[in-house]
Scaffold this motif. Sequence first.
Motif: not given
Ligand code: UDP
Length: 244
Positions: A19, A22, A62, A65, A67, A147-150
């Motif tokens: 993992k 972004g 991230g 974009f 959310g 949700f998040t990508t984690d």
């Molecule tokens: N996101 C979501 N559902 C998911 C995964 C991601 O809505 O199952 C959206 C959420 O808005 C999040 C964005 O995708 O802010 C980017 O993912 P994340 O923040 O996890 O990215 P990272 O911080 O790992 O770059």
Amino acid sequence: MTEASDTAPGSTYKRVLLKISGEALMGDTGFGLHPPTVQRIAKEVQSVHATGVEICMVIGGGNIFRGLAGSAQGMERTTADYMGMLATVMNALAMQSALEELGVFTRVISAIPMDQVCEPYIRRRAVRHLEKKRVCIFAAGTGNPYFTTDTAATLRANEMACQAIFKGTKVDGVYDMDPVKHPEAKRYDRISYDDVLAKNLKVMDASAIALARDNKLPIIVFSLDEPGGFLGILAGKGTYTIVD
Ligand code: UDP
């Protein structure tokens, strides 16, 4: 300290999930994709793939974009989250391109169907790709807002029966406080899921940690700047924290 488990770094892995956020793909540019950085991470994945380990990847969004940032600016939250999920698809395609440039076969598999762009998520099909040594890049998170990508990484790692999640970050493990702001911060070699939750440590969000805990999925947090790279961490070399 407890005994190292057979899923700790240094053991023989058959299948793992990497993992990365972004932001790890943007280098020092502050936004979007930095191709040399994408290529560097792809090379690390290639070197692990060459050893025969089956690799799943989840990349955040991230760098393009988030959310929460969108909704803070007045956008409706679910719409903003879908935009975040679409951002992860762009990152997945960039990683696919970099990996295939290195001769590593990949599939981008999206939780939101977009057949012209990538495959839809079908669990058995994804497992088959892994068995055929294709790197599976899971995109569009869980396909659900809030949700998040984690959490997506933990979900997919469970579904694909990965032995561990390797979370590549900017720091070389889990600290008791932010090591960037507090030079006296102490790094844990090993910490339990419950301690991460109780101390509110910023490893992954709470739903991801709870999902990993309930399925006994270890999380290894390491730095993407680690000299021995992802390959070294898998071999148990270098600095990292194991959450289990
Ligand atoms: N996101 C979501 N559902 C998911 C995964 C991601 O809505 O199952 C959206 C959420 O808005 C999040 C964005 O995708 O802010 C980017 O993912 P994340 O923040 O996890 O990215 P990272 O911080 O790992 O770059």
